[in-house]
Design an enzyme around this catalytic site. Structure first.
Site, mmCIF file in Angstrom:
data_model
loop_
_atom_site.group_PDB
_atom_site.id
_atom_site.type_symbol
_atom_site.label_atom_id
_atom_site.label_comp_id
_atom_site.label_asym_id
_atom_site.label_seq_id
_atom_site.Cartn_x
_atom_site.Cartn_y
_atom_site.Cartn_z
ATOM 1 N N LYS A 145 0.845 -1.206 0.000
ATOM 2 C CA LYS A 145 0.000 0.000 0.000
ATOM 3 C C LYS A 145 0.876 1.249 0.000
ATOM 4 O O LYS A 145 0.634 2.193 -0.755
ATOM 5 C CB LYS A 145 -0.919 -0.002 1.240
ATOM 6 N N GLN A 191 -4.122 -1.241 9.709
ATOM 7 C CA GLN A 191 -4.011 -2.616 9.199
ATOM 8 C C GLN A 191 -4.548 -3.600 10.241
ATOM 9 O O GLN A 191 -4.138 -3.580 11.399
ATOM 10 C CB GLN A 191 -2.533 -2.917 8.866
ATOM 11 N N ASP A 215 -11.134 2.871 3.953
ATOM 12 C CA ASP A 215 -11.503 1.449 3.870
ATOM 13 C C ASP A 215 -13.031 1.290 3.864
ATOM 14 O O ASP A 215 -13.543 0.227 3.530
ATOM 15 C CB ASP A 215 -10.954 0.694 5.097
#
Ligand code: NAP
Length: 297
Positions: free
Chosen positions: A54, A98, A121
């Site tokens: 990412k 994460q 997200d």
């Protein structure tokens, strides 16, 4: 006839090139670029490899990127303080924590602490609600479903009035993609059915699908005789079915019997190289969207 392949690898490339161009234009106009912080707690090899990918992608697009690594024993309070700091940082438009987090930390508390307007997200309940309402309310779509919809649209598959069958009802794939396909708008307006382990006749439902989206996590679940001729099949499943002894890499399979299915359907995504590569591209697109929204460009 063999089906047309919908390549996630190719579509991802195109999306990243588009994002990069928009970042350059944004920089010229405002002097600013999208800012993304990735918070990694602990040192799980899988999490490190996801975060590295990412971060690398964000940097390659010209984003302002902060990789904020925290020790495994960070307290929940400290992590919440860190999120608050980034919530209030005007140069940060996307906050990504994460998962999984260590056991002393409540995932839900952390994810709901993120400002919904920086929740790239799209797991925050506010964004889940916005997705349900649809239209302009839905600022971010969760990345994997967003990638699926993008593949359907870019492959030229008609969605309006199409019968869409989604196998799986998880919060990260099945439920959101079903809701997105049922909304009014481009790449949607479909008639949607969600099927799962309690569904009585899975095969009969799948056979009706003009667009079949499979996210069950069961290798080879969908048999060729369940597929409507000429349909579009999106295989989200990523299953490790063995190990290549020469390369030491896992052998991956989808949820659809790909070799047989491609002789029946019209378009199909492969595994690997299908939905998988799309997720990070959509994360970058969400971060750009967030920056555009914040900078009013
Ligand atoms: P999940 O949370 O385990 O949910 C699986 C869903 O499939 C459940 O709703 C389950 O039904 C249903 N299901 C399982 N076996 C079934 C069967 N035999 N018949 C009918 N329905 C069945 O999985 P997920 O997180 O959505 O992930 C699904 C797959 O997609 C996995 O292989 C995962 O690795 C992959 N995935 C890929 C990406 C990506 O490529 N970027 C991202 C996310 C997930 P019940 O609810 O009744 O149990």
């Amino acid at each position: 006839m063999t089906a047309e392949l919908i390549s996630g690898t190719e579509i991802r490339k195109a999306i990243l090139a588009e994002v990069k161009e928009e970042v350059e234009q944004m920089k010229e106009k405002t002097g600013k670029v999208p800012g993304l912080v990735t918070i990694l707690v602990g040192s799980s090899p899988a999490s490190i490899s996801y975060v590295t990918l990412k971060v690398k992608t964000a940097i390659s697009l010209g984003f302002h990127e902060i990789q904020d690594d925290q020790p495994e024993d960070i307290s929940e309070e400290e992590l919440l303080k860190l999120i608050d700091k980034y919530n209030n940082d005007p140069d940060i438009h996307g906050i990504l924590v994460q998962l999984p987090l260590p056991k002393q930390i409540d995932d839900k508390k952390v994810l709901t602490a993120i400002n919904p307007d920086k929740d790239v997200d799209a797991f925050h309940p506010v964004n889940v609600g916005r997705l349900m309402i649809g239209g302009e309310e839905a600022i971010f779509h969760p990345c994997t479903p967003a990638g699926i919809q993008e593949m359907i649209v870019r492959s030229g598959t008609e969605t309006s009035g199409a019968e869409v069958v989604v196998v799986g009802r998880s919060n990260i794939v099945g439920k959101p993609i079903a809701m997105m396909m049922a909304q009014k708008g481009v790449g949607a307006n479909s008639t949607v059915t969600i099927v799962h382990t309690r569904t009585k006749d899975l095969a009969a439902h799948c056979l009706r699908a003009d667009i079949l989206i499979v996210a069950a996590g069961v290798p080879g679940l969908v048999k060729p005789e369940w597929i409507k001729p000429g349909s579009t099949v999106i295989d989200v499943g990523v299953n490790r079915i063995g190990m290549n002894e020469k390369t030491g890499k896992a052998i991956l399979s989808g949820d659809v019997d790909f070799e047989a299915a491609k002789e029946i359907c019209g378009k199909i995504t492969p595994v690997p190289g299908g939905v998988g590569p799309m997720t990070i591209a959509m994360l970058m697109k969400n971060t750009l969207k967030s920056a555009k929204y914040a900078l009013k460009v």
